[in-house]
Design a protein around this motif. Structure first.
Motif, short mmCIF file in Angstrom:
data_model
loop_
_atom_site.label_atom_id
_atom_site.label_comp_id
_atom_site.label_asym_id
_atom_site.label_seq_id
_atom_site.Cartn_x
_atom_site.Cartn_y
_atom_site.Cartn_z
N GLY A 1 36.34 43.65 26.97
CA GLY A 1 37.17 44.71 27.44
C GLY A 1 37.70 44.79 28.85
O GLY A 1 38.26 45.90 29.36
N LEU A 2 38.08 43.59 29.37
CA LEU A 2 38.59 43.52 30.77
C LEU A 2 40.05 44.26 30.64
O LEU A 2 40.54 44.70 31.57
N GLN A 3 40.76 44.24 29.43
CA GLN A 3 41.78 44.69 29.44
C GLN A 3 41.94 46.32 29.97
O GLN A 3 43.06 46.96 29.94
N ASN A 4 41.03 46.96 29.86
CA ASN A 4 40.87 48.29 30.01
C ASN A 4 40.83 48.56 31.63
O ASN A 4 41.11 49.71 31.94
N LEU A 5 40.66 47.51 32.40
CA LEU A 5 40.55 47.83 33.77
C LEU A 5 41.94 47.55 34.46
O LEU A 5 42.26 46.64 35.14
N ARG A 6 42.84 48.44 34.11
CA ARG A 6 44.53 48.17 34.29
C ARG A 6 44.67 48.47 35.70
O ARG A 6 45.83 48.18 36.43
N CYS A 7 43.83 49.16 36.48
CA CYS A 7 44.01 49.08 38.03
C CYS A 7 43.82 48.14 39.00
O CYS A 7 43.71 48.15 40.01
N LEU A 8 43.12 46.94 38.15
CA LEU A 8 42.55 45.92 39.01
C LEU A 8 43.62 45.21 39.87
O LEU A 8 44.58 44.62 39.48
#
Length: 590
Positions: free
Chosen positions: A349-356
């Motif tokens: 689910g890393l793709q959910n962290l779009r502000c990284l």
């Protein structure tokens, strides 16, 4: 005082106080001056502040021979015991702070939360400023970029001393001078800053209104005498005994930073801190994060480097405002020697962290690497465990990261060959690149010459061929180059005009290197050279004298005969220039 008042030689004119910034030289001189001025040993006493641009004539103008005049000057100084005897210096420092623009003053006063003599890490300071709402985006600049400029301005104003520089020559770690720190601590008391240190845990009714609390080496039952603080915005704990009861009722807490804490588990009550924007557990024994971490919807930074975290809860992928995720598991319980560390596997689910913007130091797998393509705001990325399967999808993900300035790639083992040719075109804004692993045929990829913004390059275990050095030598902004464990290199020649701006060169672990040649006008701006673990390099390069601006030479585990042949001044240089030789020779005989 004895040197000044009991010396039989009345001709003494100068007593020098030496020491690094912040150790208390000015405070010592101030106190001595006060005692001297009040004593009967001298007819008159004068305090003259001398800048770097002073001249004897200007100083003479500031020193009147009249005893009466100096008595008037002395009487005018507001020596106030409650102000730590700083007097007029205190007033001048207050004026310097008042002169700051409002946005910069707020950021600087926040620094009073750091304990005395603590080295302040630039990035941590910036992220805490952002968490506290002290930074706003400006035009096309991110909040981090705006705050970066604020740090530079504080350094330029000498309010923040540079203790260590980064690869770009900017402050990596800073220190606030003791006198300045006393001033800002005094000023922020009205803003409800409170520091408790050691056994000093006395509190009063006003403590309940504290907004910023620092607990420095507080042990025992200090928490029982510390009342609930519903207004608390920031909590710093350093080498203190950990009590979960401190978290009760902290609905407004935005920054929680734990350093050198020996508890193994972060209490679940932390997930009730819904306003939390910064969570730091750096250099702690914490092994486990709460399963409900995903409730912290406002969290911007999770700093867990050198903690003992081995896995992350799956709910971390719900943190859609997360900007910085720094993970690295310490190798043991000794705070002084955390290495070697280990990277951490991320949940799906890393793709959910779009502000990284920052992702360090994580173990790569195919699914995770494919998710990286969604993280278009990424500025700094460090991946471990990279193999041939990862390299299939990594180039595509990197091509979407137009803002990437730092990239680190570590291969999974020594049998992996890193074929990086498919990375073309590379992220052209790259400033720092670190590659650990065997390059295909020991050759740099063809796109390397396009890295015109590259400032720092670290190559380890690359099996780099000697003829690849030519590609690197033309990079126009390369300041720092490290070649570590290059097994195949036997001879290195640095040609004239190569590496036009290089400042630091490190050659370590080159077991077959037998010769280095520095041609005339090569490495024209090199300041520092490190040679380490090169067992066959027995002779000092005769051409080392061509390094016109070399200041420091460090020898690390080099053959004893090499060190013996190195003259203490580094050899002859034109115009009477010399280099400083630092001989650090450890454990190797030969």
């Amino acid at each position: 005082m004895k040197w000044l008042t009991a010396d039989a030689d009345s001709r003494r004119t100068i007593v020098t106080v030496c020491g690094m910034g912040g150790v208390g030289k000015t405070t010592l001189a101030t106190n001595v001056y006060r005692k001297v001025a009040c004593s009967c040993h001298f007819d008159c006493a004068a305090w003259v502040a001398v800048s770097r641009n002073f001249t004897p004539e200007k100083n003479a103008q500031g020193a009147s021979p009249g005893t009466r005049h100096w008595k008037n000057v002395y009487d005018s100084l507001a020596w106030d015991g409650e102000d730590h005897g700083i007097g007029q210096v205190w007033s001048i420092l207050n004026f310097s702070i008042d002169d700051l623009p409002y946005h910069l003053k707020r950021c600087f006063l926040y620094c009073s939360i750091f304990p005395e003599d603590m080295l302040i890490k630039r990035k941590i300071l910036i992220r805490e400023w952002i968490a506290q709402g002290l930074i706003e985006e400006r035009g096309q600049l991110t909040m981090e970029e705006v705050a970066d400029g604020y740090v530079d301005e504080l350094v330029q104003r000498n309010l923040l001393l540079v203790a260590l520089k980064n690869e770009y020559g900017r402050a990596k770690r800073g220190l606030i001078h003791d006198l300045i720190r006393e001033v800002i601590v005094h000023r922020t008391r009205d803003d409800r800053f409170l520091q408790l240190s050691g056994s000093t845990t006395r509190v009063d009714s006003k403590t309940k209104k504290t907004r910023y609390l620092t607990l420095d080496r507080c042990n025992g039952d200090y928490h029982q005498s510390t009342p609930n603080m519903p207004s608390l915005r920031s909590l710093y704990m350093l080498r203190s005994e950990f009590h979960a009861s401190l978290f009760s009722g902290l609905r407004l807490l935005t920054v929680l930073n734990l350093w050198f804490i020996k508890t193994s588990k972060l209490p679940g009550a932390v997930t009730n801190l819904r306003n939390l924007r910064y969570l730091g557990i750096r250099s702690t024994y914490i092994e486990e994060l709460p399963k409900e971490l995903g409730k912290l919807h406002n969290l911007q930074t999770l700093e867990a480097k050198w903690s003992m975290i081995k896995t992350l809860p799956s709910t971390i992928t719900k943190l859609k405002n997360l900007r910085h995720l720094i993970l690295f598991t310490r190798g043991g319980p000794d705070f002084s020697f955390p290495a070697p560390g280990a990277a951490i596997v991320l949940p799906d689910g890393l793709q959910n962290l779009r502000c990284l913007q920052t992702l360090k130091y994580v173990r790569a797998d195919q699914k995770m690497v494919r998710s990286l393509g969604s993280l278009v705001q990424m500025r700094s990325l460090e991946l471990f465990g990279v193999d041939e399967t990862i390299l299939v999808d990594l180039p595509s993900a990197l091509s979407k990261m137009s803002c990437l300035v730092r990239l680190g790639i570590v291969s999974s083992d020594s049998n992996v060959t890193l074929d990086l040719e498919s990375f073309s075109p590379p992220p052209l804004k790259l400033k720092t690149l670190a590659i650990t692993g065997k390059l295909t045929s020991g050759i740099l990829p063809s796109w390397f010459s396009s890295l015109t913004n590259l400032v720092q390059l670290y190559l380890r275990s690359s099996e780099l061929r000697e003829d690849s050095i030519g590609i690197l030598s033309a990079l126009p902004r390369l300041l720092h180059l490290s070649l570590v464990y290059a097994q195949t290199v036997k001879s290195l020649t640095f040609a004239a005009c190569c590496f036009p701006v290089l400042r630091e060169l490190s050659l370590q672990g080159l077991p077959n290197l037998i010769d280095i040649e520095f041609q005339t006008e090569s490495l024209a701006y090199l300041r520092s050279l490190m040679l380490g673990r090169c067992p066959k390099l027995a002779d000092v390069p005769k051409s080392i004298g061509n390094l016109m601006h070399l200041e420091n030479l460090e020898l690390f585990e080099m053959p004893s005969e090499f060190a013996k042949k190195m003259p203490d001044d580094g050899g002859d240089h034109p115009d009477d220039q010399r280099i400083t030789v630092v001989k650090n020779i450890f454990s190797r005989s030969g």
